[in-house]
Write an enzyme that holds these catalytic residues in place. Structure first.
Site, PDB file in Angstrom:
ATOM      1  N   LYS A 107    -131.472  -9.475   1.418  1.00  0.00           N
ATOM      2  CA  LYS A 107    -132.646 -10.241   1.007  1.00  0.00           C
ATOM      3  C   LYS A 107    -132.708 -11.615   1.662  1.00  0.00           C
ATOM      4  CE  LYS A 107    -130.680 -11.605  -3.424  1.00  0.00           C
ATOM      5  NZ  LYS A 107    -130.138 -12.905  -3.001  1.00  0.00           N
ATOM      6  N   ARG A 122    -132.255 -15.178 -11.625  1.00  0.00           N
ATOM      7  CA  ARG A 122    -131.236 -14.128 -11.686  1.00  0.00           C
ATOM      8  C   ARG A 122    -130.919 -13.731 -13.120  1.00  0.00           C
ATOM      9  NH1 ARG A 122    -128.679 -15.546  -6.558  1.00  0.00           N
ATOM     10  NH2 ARG A 122    -126.973 -14.135  -6.039  1.00  0.00           N
ATOM     11  N   ARG A 134    -120.360  -8.687   6.223  1.00  0.00           N
ATOM     12  CA  ARG A 134    -120.789 -10.089   6.210  1.00  0.00           C
ATOM     13  C   ARG A 134    -119.583 -11.016   6.031  1.00  0.00           C
ATOM     14  NH1 ARG A 134    -125.314 -11.594   1.881  1.00  0.00           N
ATOM     15  NH2 ARG A 134    -123.581 -11.451   0.444  1.00  0.00           N
ATOM     16  N   ARG A 157    -117.695 -15.733   4.394  1.00  0.00           N
ATOM     17  CA  ARG A 157    -118.054 -16.193   3.052  1.00  0.00           C
ATOM     18  C   ARG A 157    -116.902 -15.945   2.094  1.00  0.00           C
ATOM     19  NH1 ARG A 157    -124.155 -15.202   0.980  1.00  0.00           N
ATOM     20  NH2 ARG A 157    -123.015 -15.070  -0.974  1.00  0.00           N
ATOM     21  N   ARG A 196    -119.978  -9.381  -8.532  1.00  0.00           N
ATOM     22  CA  ARG A 196    -121.361  -9.780  -8.268  1.00  0.00           C
ATOM     23  C   ARG A 196    -122.320  -8.602  -8.484  1.00  0.00           C
ATOM     24  NH1 ARG A 196    -121.283 -11.847  -2.633  1.00  0.00           N
ATOM     25  NH2 ARG A 196    -123.357 -12.632  -3.033  1.00  0.00           N
TER      26      ARG A 196
HETATM   27  P1  AMP Z   1    -126.498 -15.776  -3.024  1.00  0.00           P
HETATM   28  O1  AMP Z   1    -126.391 -16.440  -1.711  1.00  0.00           O
HETATM   29  O2  AMP Z   1    -127.924 -15.664  -3.503  1.00  0.00           O
HETATM   30  O3  AMP Z   1    -125.778 -14.456  -3.081  1.00  0.00           O
HETATM   31  O4  AMP Z   1    -125.763 -16.730  -4.094  1.00  0.00           O
HETATM   32  C1  AMP Z   1    -124.387 -17.036  -3.966  1.00  0.00           C
HETATM   33  C2  AMP Z   1    -123.837 -17.547  -5.303  1.00  0.00           C
HETATM   34  O5  AMP Z   1    -124.538 -18.735  -5.705  1.00  0.00           O
HETATM   35  C3  AMP Z   1    -124.003 -16.581  -6.474  1.00  0.00           C
HETATM   36  O6  AMP Z   1    -122.994 -15.587  -6.515  1.00  0.00           O
HETATM   37  C4  AMP Z   1    -123.909 -17.560  -7.639  1.00  0.00           C
HETATM   38  O7  AMP Z   1    -122.579 -17.991  -7.857  1.00  0.00           O
HETATM   39  C5  AMP Z   1    -124.692 -18.763  -7.118  1.00  0.00           C
HETATM   40  N1  AMP Z   1    -126.128 -18.654  -7.441  1.00  0.00           N
HETATM   41  C6  AMP Z   1    -127.166 -18.516  -6.559  1.00  0.00           C
HETATM   42  N2  AMP Z   1    -128.327 -18.446  -7.193  1.00  0.00           N
HETATM   43  C7  AMP Z   1    -128.049 -18.512  -8.523  1.00  0.00           C
HETATM   44  C8  AMP Z   1    -128.840 -18.454  -9.697  1.00  0.00           C
HETATM   45  N3  AMP Z   1    -130.174 -18.294  -9.643  1.00  0.00           N
HETATM   46  N4  AMP Z   1    -128.205 -18.578 -10.888  1.00  0.00           N
HETATM   47  C9  AMP Z   1    -126.882 -18.732 -10.967  1.00  0.00           C
HETATM   48  N5  AMP Z   1    -126.072 -18.758  -9.901  1.00  0.00           N
HETATM   49  C10 AMP Z   1    -126.639 -18.656  -8.681  1.00  0.00           C
END
Ligand code: AMP
Length: 192
Positions: free
Chosen positions: A14, A89, A128, A134, A145
Site C-alpha cells: 500500500k 488502523r 522488504r 526495516r 503486525r
Molecule cells: P507502516 O509503515 O504503515 O507499516 O507503519 C509502521 C508502524 O508505525 C506500525 O507498525 C505502527 O507501529 C506505527 N503506526 C503507523 N501508523 C499507525 C497508526 N495509525 N496507529 C498506530 N500505530 C501506527
C-alpha cells in the site's frame, strides 16, 4: 480534490501504491508510518516514544498518532485533498478522523482496500526487510503486525464497507497493473 484512504495488510504494497495513486490525483500521500520513521531518524522525543512500539510491531497509542496526523493535515498541501496511508488502523481512529474532518467541513470520498493473500504478504515483508533494512520486518514482528491487522484494522475496513465508501482492488501481482486497476476504479468511484 480527492480525499482518500488506502488500506491493506502489512506487506500489501500500500505504501508503494499510495505514492503512484496520490501523484495521479495530485494530492499528498500521507503515511503515518513514514512520519514516525522520520521522527525516529531525526531523534525527536516523539520518535523515541513511537520507536519503542514500532520495533515490537505494536501500534503507537491513538492520541500520539492522531495528534501527529492532525498536524500533518494542517500543512497547506493537504488543505483540500489527501491520500492517507496507514491511518486509521483502529476503530477509535476512525472516530478521531471523522471528528478531524468534520471540524474541517470535509468528508471522505473513497477508501481503497488492497486484497492480498497471506502467503504473498509474508514473502513480500521478508523481501522488504532485506531490501530496506526495516527493523520491524523480522518474522516474529511480522506475525504480530498481521495479527493486529486482523484484530484491529479489519473492523475498520468493515466499518467503511458499511458506510458504502469501500472499494476493493486485487493487490497481488504486478505493481503497474495494480496501480492502473486502482486508478481506474477510483476514477469511476469519484465520478471522474
Ligand atoms: P507502516 O509503515 O504503515 O507499516 O507503519 C509502521 C508502524 O508505525 C506500525 O507498525 C505502527 O507501529 C506505527 N503506526 C503507523 N501508523 C499507525 C497508526 N495509525 N496507529 C498506530 N500505530 C501506527
Amino acid at each position: 480534490m480527492a480525499r482518500l484512504i488506502i488500506m491493506g495488510p502489512p506487506g500489501s504494497g500500500k505504501g508503494t501504491q499510495a505514492e503512484y495513486i496520490a501523484r495521479h490525483f495530485a494530492v499528498p500521500a500521507i503515511s503515518t508510518g513514514d512520519l514516525f520513521r522520520a521522527h525516529v531518524r531525526e531523534g525527536t522525543e516523539l520518535g523515541s516514544e513511537a520507536g519503542r512500539y514500532m520495533d515490537r510491531g505494536e501500534f503507537v497509542p491513538d492520541h500520539v498518532t492522531t495528534a501527529m496526523l492532525k498536524g500533518r493535515l494542517e500543512n497547506d498541501d493537504a488543505g483540500t485533498g489527501f491520500l492517507l496511508d496507514g491511518y486509521p488502523r483502529t476503530v477509535a481512529q476512525v472516530g478521531a478522523l471523522d471528528d478531524l474532518l468534520t471540524a474541517r467541513r470535509q468528508s471522505l470520498e473513497v477508501v481503497l482496500a488492497l486484497a492480498v493473500s497471506d502467503a504473498e504478504l509474508v514473502g513480500r515483508m521478508l523481501q522488504r526487510a532485506r531490501d530496506q533494512g526495516r527493523t520491524d520486518d523480522n518474522e516474529v514482528v511480522i506475525q504480530r503486525r498481521l495479527e493486529l491487522y486482523r484484530e484491529e484494522t479489519e473492523p475498520v475496513v468493515a466499518a467503511y464497507s458499511r458506510l458504502g465508501i469501500l472499494l476493493t482492488v486485487d493487490g497481488s501481482g504486478d505493481r503497474e497493473a495494480i496501480t492502473a486497476a486502482a486508478i481506474a476504479a477510483l476514477e469511476v468511484a469519484l465520478g471522474e
